[in-house]
Structures are given as C-alpha cells and as structure tokens.
Design an enzyme around this catalytic site. Structure first.
Site, PDB file in Angstrom:
ATOM      1  N   ARG A  18      90.916  95.224  -9.514  1.00 34.48           N
ATOM      2  CA  ARG A  18      90.382  94.224 -10.457  1.00 34.48           C
ATOM      3  C   ARG A  18      90.366  94.795 -11.862  1.00 34.48           C
ATOM      4  O   ARG A  18      90.722  95.956 -12.071  1.00 34.48           O
ATOM      5  CB  ARG A  18      88.965  93.807 -10.043  1.00 34.48           C
ATOM      6  CG  ARG A  18      87.998  94.961  -9.981  1.00 34.48           C
ATOM      7  CD  ARG A  18      86.624  94.534  -9.501  1.00 34.48           C
ATOM      8  NE  ARG A  18      86.622  94.082  -8.111  1.00 34.48           N
ATOM      9  CZ  ARG A  18      86.695  94.897  -7.070  1.00 34.48           C
ATOM     10  NH1 ARG A  18      86.751  96.204  -7.235  1.00 34.48           N
ATOM     11  NH2 ARG A  18      86.701  94.426  -5.842  1.00 34.48           N
ATOM     12  N   ASP A  65      88.795 106.740  -1.994  1.00 36.02           N
ATOM     13  CA  ASP A  65      87.762 107.029  -2.980  1.00 36.02           C
ATOM     14  C   ASP A  65      88.327 108.194  -3.798  1.00 36.02           C
ATOM     15  O   ASP A  65      88.627 109.258  -3.236  1.00 36.02           O
ATOM     16  CB  ASP A  65      86.479 107.436  -2.235  1.00 36.02           C
ATOM     17  CG  ASP A  65      85.357 107.846  -3.177  1.00 36.02           C
ATOM     18  OD1 ASP A  65      85.626 108.115  -4.369  1.00 36.02           O
ATOM     19  OD2 ASP A  65      84.209 107.924  -2.703  1.00 36.02           O
ATOM     20  N   TYR A 156      77.927 108.871 -17.991  1.00 34.89           N
ATOM     21  CA  TYR A 156      79.200 108.198 -18.290  1.00 34.89           C
ATOM     22  C   TYR A 156      79.830 108.783 -19.554  1.00 34.89           C
ATOM     23  O   TYR A 156      81.016 109.114 -19.582  1.00 34.89           O
ATOM     24  CB  TYR A 156      78.915 106.708 -18.467  1.00 34.89           C
ATOM     25  CG  TYR A 156      80.124 105.823 -18.681  1.00 34.89           C
ATOM     26  CD1 TYR A 156      80.931 105.451 -17.611  1.00 34.89           C
ATOM     27  CD2 TYR A 156      80.441 105.336 -19.949  1.00 34.89           C
ATOM     28  CE1 TYR A 156      82.021 104.623 -17.810  1.00 34.89           C
ATOM     29  CE2 TYR A 156      81.530 104.501 -20.146  1.00 34.89           C
ATOM     30  CZ  TYR A 156      82.314 104.147 -19.071  1.00 34.89           C
ATOM     31  OH  TYR A 156      83.401 103.328 -19.268  1.00 34.89           O
ATOM     32  N   ALA A 157      79.013 108.927 -20.628  1.00 30.90           N
ATOM     33  CA  ALA A 157      79.535 109.455 -21.894  1.00 30.90           C
ATOM     34  C   ALA A 157      80.101 110.859 -21.699  1.00 30.90           C
ATOM     35  O   ALA A 157      81.155 111.199 -22.246  1.00 30.90           O
ATOM     36  CB  ALA A 157      78.428 109.470 -22.948  1.00 30.90           C
ATOM     37  N   LYS A 160      83.504 110.630 -20.000  1.00 35.50           N
ATOM     38  CA  LYS A 160      84.569 110.053 -20.829  1.00 35.50           C
ATOM     39  C   LYS A 160      84.976 111.024 -21.939  1.00 35.50           C
ATOM     40  O   LYS A 160      86.140 111.044 -22.358  1.00 35.50           O
ATOM     41  CB  LYS A 160      84.137 108.698 -21.387  1.00 35.50           C
ATOM     42  CG  LYS A 160      83.929 107.637 -20.290  1.00 35.50           C
ATOM     43  CD  LYS A 160      85.183 107.443 -19.448  1.00 35.50           C
ATOM     44  CE  LYS A 160      85.047 106.385 -18.380  1.00 35.50           C
ATOM     45  NZ  LYS A 160      86.254 106.197 -17.566  1.00 35.50           N
TER      46      LYS A 160
HETATM   47  P1  NAD Z   1      85.696  97.418 -13.075  1.00 33.23           P
HETATM   48  O1  NAD Z   1      84.351  97.823 -12.557  1.00 33.23           O
HETATM   49  O2  NAD Z   1      85.949  95.993 -13.374  1.00 33.23           O
HETATM   50  O3  NAD Z   1      86.835  97.971 -12.121  1.00 33.23           O
HETATM   51  C1  NAD Z   1      86.838  99.323 -11.697  1.00 33.23           C
HETATM   52  C2  NAD Z   1      87.640  99.450 -10.422  1.00 33.23           C
HETATM   53  O4  NAD Z   1      87.563 100.835  -9.994  1.00 33.23           O
HETATM   54  C3  NAD Z   1      87.081  98.595  -9.279  1.00 33.23           C
HETATM   55  O5  NAD Z   1      88.128  97.905  -8.641  1.00 33.23           O
HETATM   56  C4  NAD Z   1      86.424  99.625  -8.362  1.00 33.23           C
HETATM   57  O6  NAD Z   1      86.435  99.262  -6.991  1.00 33.23           O
HETATM   58  C5  NAD Z   1      87.299 100.853  -8.615  1.00 33.23           C
HETATM   59  N1  NAD Z   1      86.601 102.082  -8.250  1.00 33.23           N
HETATM   60  C6  NAD Z   1      85.319 102.411  -8.548  1.00 33.23           C
HETATM   61  N2  NAD Z   1      85.019 103.593  -8.001  1.00 33.23           N
HETATM   62  C7  NAD Z   1      86.123 104.014  -7.345  1.00 33.23           C
HETATM   63  C8  NAD Z   1      86.411 105.155  -6.554  1.00 33.23           C
HETATM   64  N3  NAD Z   1      85.487 106.089  -6.327  1.00 33.23           N
HETATM   65  N4  NAD Z   1      87.640 105.275  -6.032  1.00 33.23           N
HETATM   66  C9  NAD Z   1      88.587 104.313  -6.235  1.00 33.23           C
HETATM   67  N5  NAD Z   1      88.365 103.202  -6.959  1.00 33.23           N
HETATM   68  C10 NAD Z   1      87.142 103.053  -7.499  1.00 33.23           C
HETATM   69  O7  NAD Z   1      85.880  98.313 -14.405  1.00 33.23           O
HETATM   70  P2  NAD Z   1      86.854  98.110 -15.674  1.00 33.23           P
HETATM   71  O8  NAD Z   1      86.046  97.540 -16.748  1.00 33.23           O
HETATM   72  O9  NAD Z   1      88.121  97.463 -15.256  1.00 33.23           O
HETATM   73  O10 NAD Z   1      87.070  99.649 -16.064  1.00 33.23           O
HETATM   74  C11 NAD Z   1      88.234 100.388 -15.732  1.00 33.23           C
HETATM   75  C12 NAD Z   1      88.170 101.712 -16.465  1.00 33.23           C
HETATM   76  O11 NAD Z   1      88.095 101.505 -17.867  1.00 33.23           O
HETATM   77  C13 NAD Z   1      86.963 102.578 -16.099  1.00 33.23           C
HETATM   78  O12 NAD Z   1      87.324 103.941 -16.064  1.00 33.23           O
HETATM   79  C14 NAD Z   1      86.019 102.329 -17.246  1.00 33.23           C
HETATM   80  O13 NAD Z   1      85.117 103.391 -17.426  1.00 33.23           O
HETATM   81  C15 NAD Z   1      86.989 102.197 -18.384  1.00 33.23           C
HETATM   82  N6  NAD Z   1      86.432 101.456 -19.522  1.00 33.23           N
HETATM   83  C16 NAD Z   1      86.043 100.140 -19.405  1.00 33.23           C
HETATM   84  C17 NAD Z   1      85.518  99.481 -20.514  1.00 33.23           C
HETATM   85  C18 NAD Z   1      85.089  98.050 -20.467  1.00 33.23           C
HETATM   86  O14 NAD Z   1      84.518  97.569 -21.464  1.00 33.23           O
HETATM   87  N7  NAD Z   1      85.306  97.330 -19.391  1.00 33.23           N
HETATM   88  C19 NAD Z   1      85.380 100.173 -21.735  1.00 33.23           C
HETATM   89  C20 NAD Z   1      85.779 101.505 -21.809  1.00 33.23           C
HETATM   90  C21 NAD Z   1      86.306 102.138 -20.701  1.00 33.23           C
END
Ligand code: NAD
Length: 255
Positions: A18, A65, A156-157, A160
């Site tokens: 997703r 995972d 988290y910070a 990243k």
């Molecule tokens: P999301 O929560 O919508 O999707 C994350 C996906 O990662 C999910 O499908 C989840 O099942 C999978 N996941 C979680 N833990 C896992 C694990 N241990 N092993 C395998 N899969 C795992 O998040 P997103 O918003 O699409 O974020 C994706 C990436 O972008 C992340 O690393 C997030 O930190 C980064 N990010 C997102 C944003 C934002 O605003 N959405 C901003 C900055 C960075």
C-alpha cells in the site's frame, strides 16, 4: 570504469502492499522492471501485483518482516529465482508510531529501530551480492523530513537520520561496483501512515492535511506518486552519476 545496465532488471520494493511502496512498485513496473512486491503479508500484496500484471507487467508477492533476517534472506532468494537477480532495491517499509519521549516504551524504541533501520540493513545485505555480481545496481531508501525535525517521534527521527548515514556509506562502498545508493526524504504524503498519525493526534484527517498544507510552499501535500516519480529517476540507468544524495520531496526546502 563503465558499468552496463542489465537488459532485464528486477526490483524489490519493501512495504509495497500500500501507500508509497505500492506506487513505487507500479511505477517501476511501468518503467519495465519485474517487481518483487514485499510486505508483511503475502495476501496484502495482491492488489499491487494485480495492478502490475493487469497492465502487462511482471510481479511476485513475497511475505517477509524486514526485521527478520531469515525471512528476508528467503524472500530475496525467492524473488531472484522467480524473477531474476534483483539489481534494484527500494527500502520503503517503515513504521512511525507516535509517543512523547517519557512515555515511549523501550519495546517501541526497539521495534521502530528494528523495522526502519535494521530492516534496510538486512534487505540490502541480502540483495547487494546480486548487484555486485551484475556490476550494476540501484538502492533507494526512504528517509523522511523527520530526519531533520520531528517533535514527537525520537525513535522514528533517529532511524530516518540513520538511513542517511547508511545511504552515504553504501554509496562509498558499492560505487566501485556500479551500484548507486540514494535516499528520498518525503514530506507529508497521503497514506495510511499519515491517516494513523491524524487519528493518534485526535484530528480529523482533512483538518490534519489542511494544517500541513499551510506550511508547504507549493500549497499541497504529497501523493504516493510524487515519491514514485523521484524513485523512478534515481533507479534509472541515466542516474548513474547521482549517488550518496538525499532528495527531499516535500513541496519546498527543508532545513
Ligand atoms: P504505510 O503505513 O501506508 O505503508 C507502509 C507499508 O510497509 C505497509 O504496507 C506495511 O505493511 C509495510 N511494513 C510495515 N512494517 C513492515 C515490516 N516489518 N516488514 C515489511 N513490511 C512492513 O506508509 P507510507 O506512508 O506509504 O510510508 C512508506 C515509507 O515512507 C516509510 O518508510 C515511511 O517512514 C516513509 N515516509 C512516509 C511519509 C508520509 O508522509 N507518508 C513521509 C516521510 C517518509
């Protein structure tokens, strides 16, 4: 030294069931790559795989995972066997629960570090030999603007920010093998993660989004496709001279 792009390229995108990961997987498939769609649950990957194969692309759902070494090694081996050796990796899976420092459990700290920081290490370690054997590779890792500033997520910070050091070290180490490593640092992107953040803060998502928009110079929040577009550039053969960089995709400058 010149490094030749393999005629057939396979990618692994983690967290691709997703959100940003799904958009990246779809975009890479559109770019002509076969894609290993990796997430916690194989069934959850079905919609991403169906969207890719429905458009004539090639994809395989794999469950792992990213914090589990054995599962990661098995998943990478499965993708290599079914789709060919992966030479593109997008370390996207991540979690971002919120808690003030003094309320953060040690378990939460360890879980976030395990998924967000050890995960990219484990997956990259499993995939890198395929890249060095091919003499070509592209690694893109999802950092975040939280690496620079995040009020209530020290875990988290930290991860990243850590991924930026991880990326630069990879770029130095793997560059001689024709492998580039870059990070994307997204700003606010509409996804389940930002929806969950709004819920935890007790805000209606639309209100949360509007508040974010007011501080974003281009006047809108990001969509997963904004990040996929950046990933598409960084994994392209033409981006071979771009390595060790952090690309902020945040609608404005970040300091
Ligand atoms: P999301 O929560 O919508 O999707 C994350 C996906 O990662 C999910 O499908 C989840 O099942 C999978 N996941 C979680 N833990 C896992 C694990 N241990 N092993 C395998 N899969 C795992 O998040 P997103 O918003 O699409 O974020 C994706 C990436 O972008 C992340 O690393 C997030 O930190 C980064 N990010 C997102 C944003 C934002 O605003 N959405 C901003 C900055 C960075």
């Amino acid at each position: 030294m010149t490094h030749t792009t393999p005629s057939r390229r396979t990618a692994i995108v983690t967290g691709a069931a997703r959100g940003i990961g799904a958009a990246v997987a779809l975009r890479l498939a559109r770019d002509g790559l076969a894609v290993g769609v990796l997430d916690l649950d194989e069934a959850d990957c079905a919609s991403t795989v169906a969207a890719i194969t429905g458009a004539g692309g090639s994809a395989l759902a794999v469950a792992a995972d990213v914090a589990d070494e054995t599962a990661v090694n098995a998943a990478v081996a499965r993708v290599a066997e079914a789709l060919g050796p992966p030479t593109v990796l997008v370390n996207n899976a991540g979690i971002g629960p919120r808690a003030p420092l003094v309320e953060m459990s040690t378990q939460q700290w360890k879980t976030v570090l395990g998924v967000n920081l050890s995960g990219p290490f484990l997956v990259t370690r499993a995939v890198a030999p395929h890249m060095t054997a091919a003499g070509w590779g592209r690694i893109v890792t999802m950092s975040s603007i939280s690496a620079v500033s995040d009020a209530d997520r020290v875990d988290y910070a930290s991860t990243k920010a850590g991924l930026i050091g991880f990326t630069k070290s990879l770029a130095l180490q793997l560059g001689p093998h024709g492998v580039t490593a870059n990070a994307i640092a997204p700003g606010f992107v509409v996804s389940d993660m930002t929806r969950a953040s709004a819920r935890r803060l007790g805000l209606d998502f639309e209100e949360f989004r509007r508040r974010a928009e007011r501080s974003i110079p281009v006047g809108r929040v990001g969509q997963p496709e904004d990040i996929a577009h950046a990933a598409s550039f960084l994994i392209s053969p033409e981006a071979g001279f771009v390595s060790g960089q952090v690309l902020y995709v945040a609608g404005g400058p970040v300091d």
